[in-house]
Scaffold this motif. Structure first.
Motif, short mmCIF file in Angstrom:
data_model
loop_
_atom_site.label_atom_id
_atom_site.label_comp_id
_atom_site.label_asym_id
_atom_site.label_seq_id
_atom_site.Cartn_x
_atom_site.Cartn_y
_atom_site.Cartn_z
N ALA A 330 -6.76 0.44 0.98
CA ALA A 330 -5.56 1.19 0.61
C ALA A 330 -4.44 0.97 1.62
CB ALA A 330 -5.89 2.68 0.51
N TYR A 331 -4.76 0.94 2.91
CA TYR A 331 -3.73 0.70 3.92
C TYR A 331 -3.05 -0.63 3.69
CZ TYR A 331 -4.41 4.62 7.10
OH TYR A 331 -4.43 5.86 7.66
N GLU A 332 -3.86 -1.65 3.42
CA GLU A 332 -3.30 -2.99 3.25
C GLU A 332 -2.38 -3.03 2.02
OE1 GLU A 332 -3.32 -5.24 5.36
OE2 GLU A 332 -2.39 -6.81 4.16
N VAL A 333 -2.86 -2.43 0.94
CA VAL A 333 -2.05 -2.43 -0.29
C VAL A 333 -0.73 -1.72 -0.05
CG1 VAL A 333 -1.92 -1.52 -2.64
CG2 VAL A 333 -4.03 -2.61 -1.83
N VAL A 334 -0.81 -0.53 0.55
CA VAL A 334 0.41 0.25 0.75
C VAL A 334 1.32 -0.45 1.75
CG1 VAL A 334 1.29 2.43 1.65
CG2 VAL A 334 -0.68 2.42 0.13
N ARG A 335 0.73 -1.10 2.78
CA ARG A 335 1.55 -1.79 3.78
C ARG A 335 2.40 -2.88 3.13
NH1 ARG A 335 1.86 -6.18 6.78
NH2 ARG A 335 0.13 -7.16 5.69
N ARG A 336 1.75 -3.69 2.28
CA ARG A 336 2.49 -4.76 1.61
C ARG A 336 3.58 -4.20 0.72
NH1 ARG A 336 -2.11 -9.15 -0.14
NH2 ARG A 336 -2.99 -9.37 1.93
N PHE A 337 3.21 -3.13 0.00
CA PHE A 337 4.15 -2.53 -0.91
C PHE A 337 5.37 -2.02 -0.14
CE2 PHE A 337 5.73 1.26 -3.03
CZ PHE A 337 6.07 0.73 -4.26
N GLU A 338 5.12 -1.34 0.99
CA GLU A 338 6.21 -0.76 1.76
C GLU A 338 7.10 -1.83 2.35
OE1 GLU A 338 6.59 2.71 3.19
OE2 GLU A 338 5.64 3.18 1.29
#
Lengths: 357, 526
Positions: A330-338
Motif C-alpha cells: 500500500a505504501y508503494e502504491v500510494v507513494r507513486r500515486f502521490e
C-alpha cells in the motif's frame, strides 16, 4: 493535507485488508469473525490487559526505533534480536553483582545495556565498513551467536544460579529497580515506558533537526547524492549501527528493571523481529511506530481472548503478517500515486504542459 | 508489410504519425505531432534537448502508448503495445546510449533476444556477416564487443536492428558519442544503406549534421511539430530559430577576466582502475586561476568523470596533490573540500545532485549541512534553509509553485537551475561544472551560462567538463583535451574549431595551430 493522506491511507488500507483476510480465514475455519473481533475488543477492559498492552507497546516501541534508525539509511539491522538479548544478560549480570545507591544503580544498568547492545552491533558494523560484509547476513549470524553467548553466561559455573527448574542470573538488588505505576488489580505500568517516550522524542529531534539526522536520511534516500554532498558513508554506517544497537540494548530493560530483576530461561524472545515489522508499519516515523507498536501489543494481548470463543489464537499471527505485507504494498502504491499527483499539480500551477523535460 | 508494398514504391509513406499527443505528469509531452517519413529517405527530427523528440520516438517504437493520435506504417494503421510489435512492423531503434553487453561477442549481442530467427549457430553467423557489409562493420562476429571502438559499437547496434528485419531505422542522437571524423563515417554508412532502400529517422539537435545528411527535416519545439524544411535550402540559423523560437543564446564570454591568482592546483594526480591494471588518471597536472574557466574536452569515458570525482574527494586518488588556495586538500574528505570553497554541479543531477523525493529546501542543505545559512553547529537551521531556497528560486528563475514540492516534481531544467544556484551559494572559490546544461531547455541553458559568466567575472575559478563542444569553446578561457586518462593537448578557444578539438580528442594528432600537444599517448595499450 495531501501529505497526511499519503501517510495515513496506506496503513489504514492495510489494516482493513488484513482484517478482511483474517475474517475470511475465520469463516473458512468455521468461526464467526464478528464474535472473534468483539471478544478481542472487550478483552481490553478485563483484568490487567490494558496495562499489559501499554507495557508491551513500550517494549515494541523501543525495538522498532532501533530498527528504524538503520532503515533510515537502508541498513537492515536484523540483529536487534541478538543485540537486546546480549545486552539483557550482561546488564542483568552487572546489575546483580554490584552495589550502588538507588537511582545510580539503575542508571548504571541502563548504560551497561546500551553499551553492550552497541558493542554487539559494532561487530557487523565494522565488518561492513572495512570488509564490505552485508549487514543482513552478519547480523543474522550474530543473532545465533547471541543465543549461545547468553546461554553460556547463565550457566551455573559462569554467572548463573539455579532457582527451582530455572537457571538465572543473580537477582538485581532493589536499589537497581525502576519503580512503576501500580493500578492495583489493573496491573503495574513499567516506569521505563517514560524512557521509551523520551527516546521517541529524541529520535524525532535527531532525525528532523540535527545534521546527523539529515546525513542519515540523505544517505538512505540516495547514497550517491549523499556522497557528492560530503556525507561520509562509512561513518554513517558505523554510527547508525552503533546507535541502533545501543537502543536495541534497552529493549529488555522495562521487564528487567520493572518486573523480572533477573535474566532467566523465561526471557522474552522475538521482540527484535516484531520491531522490524513495526518499523515498516510505522514508516520509521516516531508517531507511526507508536501506533504500530500499540496495534501489535493489542493483537498480542487481546488475542489471548480468542481461546475463550473457540478460535485459534494463531489467527493473530496471520493478521500481523498480512498487515505487514499489505502495508508495504500500500505504501508503494500510494507513494507513486502521490508523486504523480504532485507532478501534475506543479505542471498545472506553472501552466506548462509543454515546457521542457 | 504485405502484398502491395514491394521495393521502392512511393504509394505510401514509410511512416506517418498523425496528431500524436502524450501527456506526462508536469513535464513535456507531445501535443498534436504530425510527421511523415517517405520511403528511402533520411528524415531528420530536430529539436532542442527536452523538446519531446525522445518521447515521440519511444511512442513510434512502442515503448509508450500515445494518449491520442495514430501511427501508420506503409499505409496501414498500427498499434504498438511493445517494441516487439514495432520490430515486427519493420521499425528498429538505435539508442543514444548503447545497449550492448561488453563481455559478449558481436554475434551474441546481435542474436540475444532474437534467437528464434536464425538460431544461434552457423545460420545466424552467416546472416550477420551478410548484414555486416551493409553497415560497414568489418570485424569477425566472434570478436568481443569490449574490443570495439565507439563507431563499431554503433554499427553493431545498427546490425542488431537489421538482423531483426528493420526497414525503418531510428537513430537517436547517434552522433552524441562520436567525434567529427567518426560522424563522417557514420554518414557514409547511412548513405550506403539508404541506397539499398532503408529509411532513416535521424534525431539530432546538431544542425550542421542535419543539413549534411537529411533529405527532409521536421522541427519539434515544446512538444509539438512547428514545421518542415528542406535542408538543401534552409540555413542553420533559420533552423535554429525554428527550434528555439526566439533569439539564440550564445555561450561566448566577452573579455578575459583571468587573473594570476592560482585557485586550484592539481599535480601528478593518478588513479588506477578498480582491477588495478591500467591507469584511469595518469599524472594529471592542472591549474585553474581566479576568474578563469578551464574546459576539459574529451570523448566520454576518457577519465573526465574520474578526474572530477578525485578532485571532489569522492574517489580516492592513487597519488598526487590537490591544492586549493594554498590549502592541501589531498587527504581531506568531500565535505571538507566543499567547506574549503568548492561548488560542484554533478554530471548526473538525479544521482549526485538531488534527493528527489525531498522538498526543495531540504535539497538546499545537501552539501551545506555544516555551514550557514542551513545549519548551526550540530543543528539544522530549517528557517535559514527555507529562506535561502526562496532566494535561489527567485534569483535563478526556478519555476516551481513553492519550495515545499519534492525535487522530482520539477522539470530537468528547473532542477538544474536549483543545483547551480545551490552550488554558487556561500561564495565558492572554485566551481566544478560537469555538463552543466545537459538535458535542459534553452531558457535554462542561457540562464546557467549567464550565471557562470557572472560568477567568473566576480573572480570564481571554474573547471568545466562538457560534451557540447560549442559550450566548451564558448565559455572556456583555456581548453585542455583529455584522452585515456591524460591531458594530451591545450587548445585556444578563441581560434579552435570543434573539428580541431574532435581530432585531438581521438588522438589523431593536432591538425591545427590552435591545438598543441602537451603529451604523447602510446597507441594500443590495452
Amino acid at each position: 493535507m495531501g501529505h497526511l493522506r499519503g501517510k495515513l491511507l496506506p496503513p489504514a488500507l492495510a489494516i482493513v485488508f488484513s482484517m478482511l483476510l483474517c475474517g475470511v480465514a475465520l469463516v473458512i475455519s468455521g468461526a464467526n469473525p464478528f464474535s472473534a473481533f468483539a471478544a478481542m475488543v472487550t478483552h481490553v477492559g478485563k483484568g490487567s490487559t490494558f496495562v499489559d498492552i501499554i507495557n508491551s507497546t513500550g517494549i515494541y516501541y523501543i525495538a522498532a526505533l532501533a530498527v528504524a534508525i538503520g532503515f533510515q539509511m537502508n541498513l537492515f539491522n536484523i540483529g536487534v534480536e541478538g543485540q537486546y538479548r546480549v545486552a539483557a544478560v550482561i546488564a542483568a549480570v552487572v546489575g546483580g553483582s554490584i552495589a550502588l545507591p538507588t537511582g545510580i544503580h539503575t542508571l548504571v544498568i541502563i548504560i551497561v545495556a546500551a553499551l553492550a547492545g552497541a558493542a554487539w552491533a559494532a561487530i557487523p558494523a565494522i565488518l561492513k565498513v572495512t570488509r564490505g560484509v552485508n549487514e543482513v547476513i552478519s547480523t543474522i549470524m550474530m543473532n545465533g551467536l547471541a543465543i549461545g553467548l547468553s546461554a553460556y553466561l547463565i550457566r551455573r559455573d559462569v554467572f548463573g544460579e539455579l532457582r527451582g527448574n530455572n537457571i538465572r542470573t543473580p537477582e538485581i538488588p532493589e536499589s537497581g529497580w525502576m519503580p512503576g505505576i501500580s493500578f492495583g488489580g489493573g496491573g503495574t505500568m513499567f516506569g521505563f515506558i517514560f524512557v521509551a517516550v523520551a527516546l521517541g522524542v529524541g529520535y524525532w529531534v535527531m532525525m528532523n533537526r540535527t545534521r546527523f539526522g539529515f546525513e542519515l536520511r540523505a544517505s538512505g534516500e540516495s547514497s550517491t547524492a549523499a556522497s557528492a554532498g560530503g556525507v561520509n558513508a562509512k561513518k554513517m554506517v558505523l554510527f547508525s549501527m552503533l546507535i541502533s544497537g545501543a537502543i536495541a540494548g534497552l529493549i529488555s530493560l522495562p521487564e528487567l528493571l520493572g518486573r523480572d530483576h533477573t535474566f532467566s530461561l523465561n526471557f522474552t524472545a522475538g521482540i527484535g523481529f516484531s520491531g522490524i515489522a513495526i518499523a515498516l508499519l510505522g514508516r520509521n516515523h516516531p508517531g507511526g511506530i507508536a501506533f504500530g507498536a500499540l496495534l501489535w501489543a493489542f493483537l498480542d494481548k487481546s488475542g489471548l481472548a480468542l481461546d475463550n470463543v473457540g478460535v485459534p489464537r494463531e489467527i493473530v499471527t496471520i493478521m500481523q503478517g498480512s498487515i505487514v505485507l499489505s502495508v508495504v504494498v500500500a505504501y508503494e502504491v500510494v507513494r507513486r500515486f502521490e508523486l504523480a499527483a504532485e507532478q501534475r499539480r506543479v505542471g498545472r500551477e506553472l501552466g506548462t504542459v509543454g515546457g521542457a523535460a | 508489410m504485405s502484398s502491395s508494398t514491394s521495393v521502392g514504391t512511393d504509394e505510401h509513406p514509410a511512416v506517418v504519425l498523425t496528431g500524436i499527443t502524450k501527456r506526462f505528469p508536469g513535464v513535456v509531452a507531445n501535443s498534436d505531432v504530425h510527421l511523415t517519413v517517405r520511403r528511402g529517405e533520411v528524415h531528420a527530427l530536430c529539436g532542442e534537448n527536452g523538446a519531446g523528440k525522445s518521447t515521440l520516438m519511444k511512442i513510434l517504437y512502442g515503448m509508450q502508448p500515445p494518449d491520442e493520435g495514430t501511427i501508420e506504417v506503409d499505409g496501414e494503421q498500427v498499434r504498438f503495445r511493445t517494441p516487439s510489435d514495432a520490430i515486427k512492423a519493420g521499425i528498429g531503434m538505435v539508442h543514444q546510449h548503447f545497449m550492448l553487453a561488453d563481455n559478449l561477442t558481436v554475434q551474441e549481442n546481435v542474436v540475444l533476444g532474437a534467437e528464434a530467427l536464425h538460431g544461434i549457430g552457423k545460420k545466424a553467423r552467416a546472416r550477420i556477416i551478410e548484414l555486416s557489409g551493409r553497415t560497414g562493420l568489418n570485424v569477425d562476429p566472434g570478436v568481443l564487443v569490449e574490443q570495439l571502438g565507439v563507431a563499431d559499437r554503433q554499427r553493431v547496434e545498427i546490425l542488431k536492428v537489421l538482423y531483426r528485419g528493420a526497414k525503418v531505422i531510428i537513430l537517436d542522437e547517434p552522433t552524441a558519442v562520436l567525434v567529427p571524423q567518426e560522424v563522417d563515417e557514420l554518414f557514409e554508412t547511412v548513405r550506403g544503406m539508404q541506397a539499398q532502400g532503408y529509411t532513416f529517422l535521424f534525431i539530432s539537435h546538431k544542425l550542421d549534421e542535419v543539413r549534411a545528411i537529411a533529405d527532409s527535416v521536421t522541427v519539434i519545439r515544446r512538444g509539438t511539430t512547428v514545421g518542415s524544411a528542406d535542408p538543401k535550402t534552409v540555413s542553420s540559423r533559420q533552423l535554429a530559430e525554428m527550434m528555439v523560437g526566439s533569439e539564440l543564446p550564445s555561450p561566448e564570454t566577452r573579455e578575459s577576466t583571468v587573473t594570476d591568482k592560482v585557485v586550484l592546483d592539481v599535480k601528478g594526480l593518478r588513479l588506477l582502475a578498480p582491477d588495478g591494471t591500467r591507469p584511469i588518471l595518469d599524472d594529471i597536472d592542472l591549474v585553474v586561476r581566479s576568474g578563469e574557466v578551464v574546459g576539459i574536452a574529451g570523448v566520454e569515458g576518457n577519465g573526465q568523470t574520474e578526474l572530477v570525482e578525485a578532485v571532489m574527494g569522492m574517489r580516492k586518488a592513487g597519488g598526487g596533490t590537490i591544492t586549493l588556495l594554498d590549502k592541501d586538500l589531498s587527504k581531506l574528505g568531500t565535505l571538507a573540500r566543499r567547506e574549503a570553497g568548492i561548488g560542484y554541479v554533478p554530471e548526473d543531477r538525479h544521482r549526485h545532485g538531488l534527493l528527489l523525493t525531498q522538498p526543495l529546501w531540504y535539497n538546499r542543505i545537501l552539501g551545506y549541512q555544516t555551514r550557514k545559512p542551513t545549519s548551526k553547529g550540530v543543528w539544522l537551521d530549517i528557517d535559514g534553509a527555507k529562506k535561502d531556497t526562496e532566494r535561489i528560486v527567485a534569483d535563478f528563475d526556478v519555476r516551481t509553485p513553492g519550495i515545499d514540492v519534492p525535487a522530482a516534481a520539477l522539470s530537468g531544467g528547473n532542477q538544474q537551475k536549483l543545483v547551480v544556484g545551490r552550488e554558487l551559494s556561500g561564495d565558492p572559490v572554485l566551481l566544478i561544472a560537469s555538463h552543466p546544461t545537459r538535458g535542459v531547455d534553452v531558457g535554462a541553458q542561457a540562464l546557467i551560462w549567464d550565471e557562470i559568466k557572472r560568477a567568473r567575472a566576480a573572480g570564481l575559478a571554474v573547471l568545466l567538463i562538457s560534451a557540447d563542444l560549442d559550450e566548451l569553446i564558448g565559455l572556456s578561457d583555456t581548453i585542455k583535451v583529455m584522452l585515456r586518462g591524460r591531458l594530451v593537448a591545450d587548445a585556444d578557444p578563441s581560434t579552435v574549431t570543434p573539428e580541431d578539438l574532435g581530432s585531438a580528442m581521438t588522438g589523431a594528432g593536432s591538425t591545427s595551430a590552435a591545438v598543441h600537444e602537451t603529451a604523447t599517448v602510446e597507441e594500443g595499450e590495452n
